[in-house]
Design an enzyme around this catalytic site. Structure first.
Site, short mmCIF file in Angstrom:
data_model
loop_
_atom_site.label_atom_id
_atom_site.label_comp_id
_atom_site.label_asym_id
_atom_site.label_seq_id
_atom_site.Cartn_x
_atom_site.Cartn_y
_atom_site.Cartn_z
N GLU A 31 47.67 37.21 44.91
CA GLU A 31 46.26 37.18 45.31
C GLU A 31 45.89 38.44 46.08
O GLU A 31 44.84 39.05 45.87
CB GLU A 31 45.97 35.94 46.14
CG GLU A 31 44.50 35.62 46.27
CD GLU A 31 43.88 35.09 44.98
OE1 GLU A 31 42.69 34.74 45.00
OE2 GLU A 31 44.58 35.02 43.95
N SER A 37 42.64 34.11 36.86
CA SER A 37 43.67 35.12 36.67
C SER A 37 43.43 35.89 35.37
O SER A 37 42.40 36.53 35.22
CB SER A 37 45.05 34.46 36.72
OG SER A 37 46.08 35.41 36.90
N HIS A 60 47.00 32.65 45.08
CA HIS A 60 46.89 32.63 43.62
C HIS A 60 47.39 31.29 43.10
O HIS A 60 48.47 31.18 42.51
CB HIS A 60 47.72 33.78 43.05
CG HIS A 60 47.22 34.32 41.75
ND1 HIS A 60 46.15 35.17 41.65
CD2 HIS A 60 47.66 34.15 40.47
CE1 HIS A 60 45.95 35.51 40.39
NE2 HIS A 60 46.86 34.90 39.65
#
EC number: 2.3.1.122
Length: 325
Positions: free
Chosen positions: A270, A166, A302
């Site tokens: 995501e 991330s 994610h």
């Protein structure tokens, strides 16, 4: 309907989408891959050390979790997400990374802390809900920490890898772009790879405000400041190609599979960052890059389950690329 009316309606839809994203994204960031319960994963018996490394640039000691790969072993720096905690690195909290890389010939380095830092040298003090501190993470990772590890733990100071999820995925790319002797390998997992473009600066600012009360302007100035493009991996592709940096780029599409991560925040985030990864791949190929693994499966959210799977999958590639004994 006239062309003018169509354009007005189209721009209206874009404005609504942009406004919704600006409102929703920070809250989603807070939920997806957010703060985990304190308590490291690494099992008793692993040779994990908890170091206090002096950082003159930041005016304090920085906690670093460390597992040696042997004398003169190359290092793998595992960088945390937006909500990095001050007790343990997220890679240890959420994955058995130390277990996976035990006796791999690679030294595992997990800096602790750096919430919302992007592992960058900030223009101004990082002032948030917990007060103010100096953020000079790039200096720590590219000068102070490798020198200390070389002198005190016999870690090879060059030929390392930076792997981030991330927030830190883009950081890993930037560290490799500007410090090619130290970082010959960069891994980016579910990162926004064009942070200087479009609404990127605004959304990053909102997310940082939600994650600790920090201000993006304290980090890289206003969106017009050159620091934004300086820290944009897509803008720095020419450097990565010229350096022949080995890249590992992963991003899912927001659809969960058997690994888990089936929740709306993880799915939304995501899917949100995927397009920047696809654009990065196109730009990298157009620039003549030929030293990258791109992994964009038709699933993945994610969340740590997928990032851990990628870290495990790249082990052989890391050993080969870094020359681990």
């Amino acid at each position: 309907m006239t062309d003018v009316s169509r354009k007005i309606r189209a721009w209206g839809r874009r404005l609504m989408i942009g406004t919704a994203a600006a409102v929703v994204l920070p809250g989603l960031v807070g939920l997806a891959g957010g703060a985990a319960t304190a308590g490291a994963f690494s099992r008793p018996g692993l040779p994990v050390e908890y170091l206090q490394v002096p950082s003159p640039s930041m005016g304090r000691d920085i906690k670093v979790q460390f597992q040696s790969g042997g004398n003169n072993s190359p290092a793998v720096y595992l960088l945390d997400g937006l909500r990095a905690q001050d007790d343990y690195n997220g890679w240890d909290i959420n994955t058995p990374a130390f277990e996976w890389y035990y006796q791999s010939g690679l030294s595992i380095v997990m800096p602790v802390g750096g919430q919302s830092s992007f592992y960058s040298d900030w223009y101004s003090p990082a002032c948030g809900k917990a007060g103010c501190q100096t953020y000079k993470w790039e200096t720590l990772l590219t000068s102070e920490l490798p020198q200390w590890l070389s002198a005190n733990r016999a870690v090879k100071p060059t030929g390392s890898a930076a792997i981030g999820l991330s927030m830190a995925g883009s950081s890993a790319m930037i560290l490799a772009a500007y410090h090619p002797q130290q970082f010959i390998y960069a891994g980016s997992l579910s990162a926004l790879l064009d942070p200087s473009q479009g609404m990127g600066p605004s959304l990053i600012g909102l997310a940082m405000g939600d994650a600790g009360g920090y201000k993006a302007a304290d980090m890289w100035g206003p969106s017009s400041d050159p620091a934004w493009e300086r820290n944009d991996p897509t803008q720095q592709i020419p450097k990565l190609v010229a350096n022949n940096t080995r890249l590992w780029v992963y991003c899912g599409n927001g659809t969960p599979n058997e690994l888990g991560g089936a929740n709306i925040p993880a799915e939304f985030l995501e899917n949100f960052v995927r397009s920047s990864n696809l654009k990065f791949q196109d730009a990298y190929n157009a620039a003549g890059g030929h030293n990258a693994v791109f992994n964009f499966p038709p699933n993945g959210t994610h969340s740590w389950e997928y990032w851990g799977a990628q870290l495990n999958a790249m082990k052989g590639d890391l050993q080969s690329s870094l020359g681990a004994g």
